[in-house]
Design a protein around this motif. Structure first.
Motif, PDB file in Angstrom:
ATOM      1  N   PRO A  89       0.806  -1.228   0.000  1.00  0.00           N
ATOM      2  CA  PRO A  89       0.000   0.000   0.000  1.00  0.00           C
ATOM      3  C   PRO A  89       0.834   1.271   0.000  1.00  0.00           C
ATOM      4  N   GLU A  90       1.967   1.263   0.703  1.00  0.00           N
ATOM      5  CA  GLU A  90       2.814   2.458   0.755  1.00  0.00           C
ATOM      6  C   GLU A  90       3.331   2.836  -0.636  1.00  0.00           C
ATOM      7  N   VAL A  91       3.715   1.823  -1.415  1.00  0.00           N
ATOM      8  CA  VAL A  91       4.234   2.070  -2.766  1.00  0.00           C
ATOM      9  C   VAL A  91       3.130   2.598  -3.673  1.00  0.00           C
ATOM     10  N   LEU A  92       1.973   1.943  -3.633  1.00  0.00           N
ATOM     11  CA  LEU A  92       0.865   2.352  -4.495  1.00  0.00           C
ATOM     12  C   LEU A  92       0.343   3.730  -4.108  1.00  0.00           C
ATOM     13  N   ALA A  93       0.278   4.021  -2.816  1.00  0.00           N
ATOM     14  CA  ALA A  93      -0.198   5.331  -2.361  1.00  0.00           C
ATOM     15  C   ALA A  93       0.727   6.442  -2.852  1.00  0.00           C
TER      16      ALA A  93
END
Length: 242
Positions: free
Chosen positions: A209-213
């Protein structure tokens, strides 16, 4: 004159109070059907609080059932039995299961927004939203497996645009962009984000999620500002490509 002994008097037409089960023929108060106090007894505010609590209970029941079986196999009876209410209560609040699912999704998204969204913290909101989806991975997977892709995209886009429009309007600020152009920008980003989310869900949510966000924040923030500048009022229209 009375009826002869051993005969039965023909039944006349029943009064409305008898057929409706309510003196005076008035329809029963929906609040009473749910076990709520009537509006006259407890006031509209109390009824509203109880109605909201009932909706949340129905949404929680749907969420729990989605962890057990596909969306298309869940019935209204399943939800009401899980929640401990009757079908009349369900239909008082929602038209069908899709209506309940959309309401539940809007409520969760609104809780994440919590009035604190700004252009500076989009990435934080995206991250919270993606983590929430990941926590509900079985439910999301069951929804995706249960609906046709076209149906799922349509429903998600309708809902996403309701959530994204205020966010994008805030990003726009005071930049004077014609409504037609701005609606096009909102529509474009809505479909792009929904497509990315569906691909992420169908792929098993492998990307962190951190990468996609971070990626979504970079694309949305910079792209929306550039689009607003290009579409702002007073600028000549972009040349048509041949």
């Amino acid at each position: 004159m009375g009826c002869p002994s051993g005969t039965v008097r023909p039944a006349g037409p029943r009064r409305r109070s008898e057929t409706r089960g309510n003196r005076g023929g008035k329809a029963p108060d929906p609040a009473r059907r749910q076990g709520m106090p009537s509006r006259g007894a407890a006031g509209k505010e109390r009824v509203s609080e109880l109605a909201q609590a009932t909706k949340k209970a129905l949404a929680a029941a749907l969420k729990e059932l989605l962890g057990q079986k596909p969306f298309h196999k869940i019935t209204i009876s399943d939800i009401t039995e899980q929640c401990g209410v009757n079908r009349m209560t369900f239909y008082y609040h929602f038209h069908d299961i899709y209506d309940l699912a959309q309401w539940a999704f809007r409520e969760e998204a609104a809780a994440l927004l919590d009035g604190s969204l700004s252009a500076e913290n989009w990435e934080d909101w995206f991250l919270s939203f993606l983590k929430e989806l990941r926590r509900n991975r079985p439910q999301m997977a069951n929804i995706c497996r249960s609906l046709r892709r076209e149906e799922l995209e349509r429903r998600m886009c309708e809902l996403a645009e309701q959530i994204l429009r205020p966010m994008l309007d805030q990003e726009l600020g005071d930049c004077p962009v014609p409504e037609g152009d701005w609606s096009f920008v909102v529509h474009f980003y809505t479909y792009a984000l929904v497509a990315m989310l569906l691909e992420w869900i169908e792929d098993g949510m492998k990307t962190e999620p951190e990468v996609l966000a971070r990626r979504l924040n970079t694309i949305c923030s910079g792209g929306i500002r550039r689009a607003a500048q290009d579409f702002r009022e007073g600028e000549p229209p972009l040349p048509e490509t041949k």
